[in-house]
Design a protein around this motif. Structure first.
Motif, PDB file in Angstrom:
ATOM      1  N   ALA A   1      48.561  27.249  25.856  1.00 46.83           N
ATOM      2  CA  ALA A   1      48.233  28.666  25.859  1.00 46.83           C
ATOM      3  C   ALA A   1      49.502  29.512  25.902  1.00 46.83           C
ATOM      4  O   ALA A   1      49.652  30.486  25.154  1.00 46.83           O
ATOM      5  CB  ALA A   1      47.329  28.992  27.048  1.00 46.83           C
TER       6      ALA A   1
ATOM      7  N   VAL B   1      42.785  36.631  24.727  1.00 46.37           N
ATOM      8  CA  VAL B   1      42.337  35.319  25.184  1.00 46.37           C
ATOM      9  C   VAL B   1      41.543  34.664  24.064  1.00 46.37           C
ATOM     10  O   VAL B   1      41.686  33.462  23.805  1.00 46.37           O
ATOM     11  CB  VAL B   1      41.465  35.463  26.449  1.00 46.37           C
TER      12      VAL B   1
ATOM     13  N   SER C   1      39.942  31.620  30.030  1.00 53.37           N
ATOM     14  CA  SER C   1      39.986  32.899  30.735  1.00 53.37           C
ATOM     15  C   SER C   1      40.350  32.689  32.205  1.00 53.37           C
ATOM     16  O   SER C   1      41.194  33.390  32.770  1.00 53.37           O
ATOM     17  CB  SER C   1      38.635  33.588  30.625  1.00 53.37           C
TER      18      SER C   1
ATOM     19  N   VAL D   1      44.012  31.593  32.470  1.00 56.90           N
ATOM     20  CA  VAL D   1      44.927  32.727  32.316  1.00 56.90           C
ATOM     21  C   VAL D   1      44.973  33.535  33.606  1.00 56.90           C
ATOM     22  O   VAL D   1      46.034  33.980  34.036  1.00 56.90           O
ATOM     23  CB  VAL D   1      44.477  33.616  31.140  1.00 56.90           C
TER      24      VAL D   1
ATOM     25  N   VAL E   1      52.095  35.415  33.794  1.00 55.34           N
ATOM     26  CA  VAL E   1      51.669  36.275  32.683  1.00 55.34           C
ATOM     27  C   VAL E   1      51.088  37.558  33.257  1.00 55.34           C
ATOM     28  O   VAL E   1      50.790  37.647  34.444  1.00 55.34           O
ATOM     29  CB  VAL E   1      50.601  35.592  31.798  1.00 55.34           C
TER      30      VAL E   1
ATOM     31  N   ALA F   1      47.866  40.109  32.394  1.00 54.31           N
ATOM     32  CA  ALA F   1      46.658  40.263  31.584  1.00 54.31           C
ATOM     33  C   ALA F   1      46.100  41.665  31.781  1.00 54.31           C
ATOM     34  O   ALA F   1      46.011  42.155  32.898  1.00 54.31           O
ATOM     35  CB  ALA F   1      45.615  39.220  32.000  1.00 54.31           C
TER      36      ALA F   1
ATOM     37  N   VAL G   1      47.087  39.365  26.775  1.00 57.17           N
ATOM     38  CA  VAL G   1      47.967  38.656  27.692  1.00 57.17           C
ATOM     39  C   VAL G   1      49.387  38.628  27.150  1.00 57.17           C
ATOM     40  O   VAL G   1      49.585  38.405  25.957  1.00 57.17           O
ATOM     41  CB  VAL G   1      47.481  37.197  27.871  1.00 57.17           C
TER      42      VAL G   1
END
Lengths: 165, 165
Positions: free
Chosen positions: B14, B28, B43, B46, B55, B57, B65
Motif C-alpha cells: 500500500a 484507498v 481501510s 491505513v 501516513v 488520511a 492518503v
DNA sequence: ATCAATGATGATCTTCCGGTAATCTAATGC
DNA sequence: GCATTAGATTACCGGAAGATCATCATTGAT
C-alpha cells in the motif's frame, strides 16, 4: 511470515528431555510433566517428530521416546522443518503470489538473504549444544512456575551460551 | 514467533502507491484496486498507519492518503512495528514464560542476536529504496497475473489472487 | 444548508493454531 | 490370551488473524 511456531518451541523443549539413541525410553507423560506441555498435545507433536525420523516412539510396557540419532546431529532447523515445514520460506515478504526466483518482487532478493541468515543460524545449533545449558535454564524456569521436580538434576555452573554471533 | 504478518506485507504494498508528503492524496479505493488488497480491510490498515504517524488520511472531497514524511525516512521496520507491534520480539524462542534478559533460557542470547540481525536488515530498507524497483517488480507481477490496470478491470474469480481463497 | 465523496468503524464470518478429552491400538508381562 | 501400559487417533472447543459487509462520520463543493 516467518513462523517459528510455538509448537516448534515445544519440540525443542521436549527433545531436550530425551536420551541418546539406545538409552532408556522417556515417557511422553514424563516429558509433559517436566516441560509443562499438555500431554495430549505433546503426544501429537512427538508423533510428528517420529514420522520425520527425529525420534523413535514405542508403545506398551517399557515404551517411550528416544532420539533417533545423536543429539549432536539434530539442529534447530531440523525441528523447525519437522513442525512448521518449509513452505513459509518460499512465501513472498509482501504476499505477491506471482513472486519467485524467476519473477522476483522488489524485496525478493533482500528477503531471501534475510531468511538465509536465519536458517544458517538455526542450522548451527544442535540439541547437544542445548544440553550443556539445559539444567541451568530449565531449573530457573521450573522454580518460577512451581512445576514438578525432575528425577535427577545435576546443575552445571553458568556457561557461555550458545550464541554464534 | 517472528510474525512479519501478511498484513504487514499489505502495508508495504500500500505504501508503495503513496505520494511524497504534499503530493495529491491517493484514494484507498485506488490503492485497493491497484494492489488487490480488499478495500475495507485496507481501510483499517491505513487507519492504523495513520495512527502511527506514517501516513495522513483525509476524508471527503479530494480526500485520500499521503505519506506523513519522505519515503526515504520510512523503513520496513517502521511498517512492521506499526502493524505487528514489538511484543513478538521479546517472546522466548522456546516459549518459556520465565525467560528474560535477567533470567535467560539456553537459547535466549542466540535468539536475541538472530532477531537483531533481522531487524537491522529491516531497518536498512526504506520506501524510497522500493520505489526504485517498484515499476519493474510490480509490473512483472501484474502482467503475470492479469491484474487490473490502475484504471480498474475486474478480477477473474478463480485465479489465485493475493489474499483471496 | 445540503449533498456527494471518502475514510472510519462495528458486527460477523472463516480459517488456522493451540489445546482438551475420549477412545483406539500396539507392545509387554503374566 | 488377557490385562496393563503405553503411544496413536479422532472429534471437538476457543481465540486470533484475515476478510467482508453494512453503516456511520467527516470534509468540501455547490
Amino acid at each position: 511470515m516467518l513462523p517459528l511456531s510455538q509448537t516448534t518451541g515445544y519440540a525443542v523443549r521436549a527433545m531436550q528431555c530425551l536420551q541418546e539413541p539406545g538409552g532408556h525410553p522417556v515417557l511422553v507423560e514424563e516429558i509433559a510433566e517436566y516441560t509443562g506441555i499438555p500431554h495430549s498435545y505433546l503426544s501429537k507433536l512427538v508423533h510428528k517428530l517420529a514420522k520425520k525420523g527425529l525420534v523413535v516412539a514405542r508403545r506398551g510396557h517399557h515404551g517411550g521416546v528416544v532420539l533417533a540419532r545423536p543429539a549432536a546431529e539434530i539442529t534447530l532447523e531440523d525441528l523447525s522443518e519437522a513442525i512448521d515445514g518449509v513452505a513459509w520460506r518460499k512465501r513472498c515478504l509482501i504476499g505477491l503470489l506471482g513472486c519467485s526466483d524467476a519473477n522476483p518482487c522488489v524485496l525478493h532478493e533482500f528477503w531471501h538473504e534475510t531468511l538465509n541468515q536465519v536458517l544458517v543460524r538455526l542450522r548451527s545449533v544442535t540439541l547437544a549444544d542445548l544440553a550443556q545449558n539445559h539444567d541451568a535454564g530449565v531449573e530457573r524456569f521450573r522454580e518460577s512456575h512451581g512445576l514438578a521436580e525432575p528425577a535427577a538434576h545435576e546443575l552445571e555452573p553458568e556457561r557461555e551460551l550458545v550464541g554464534h554471533s
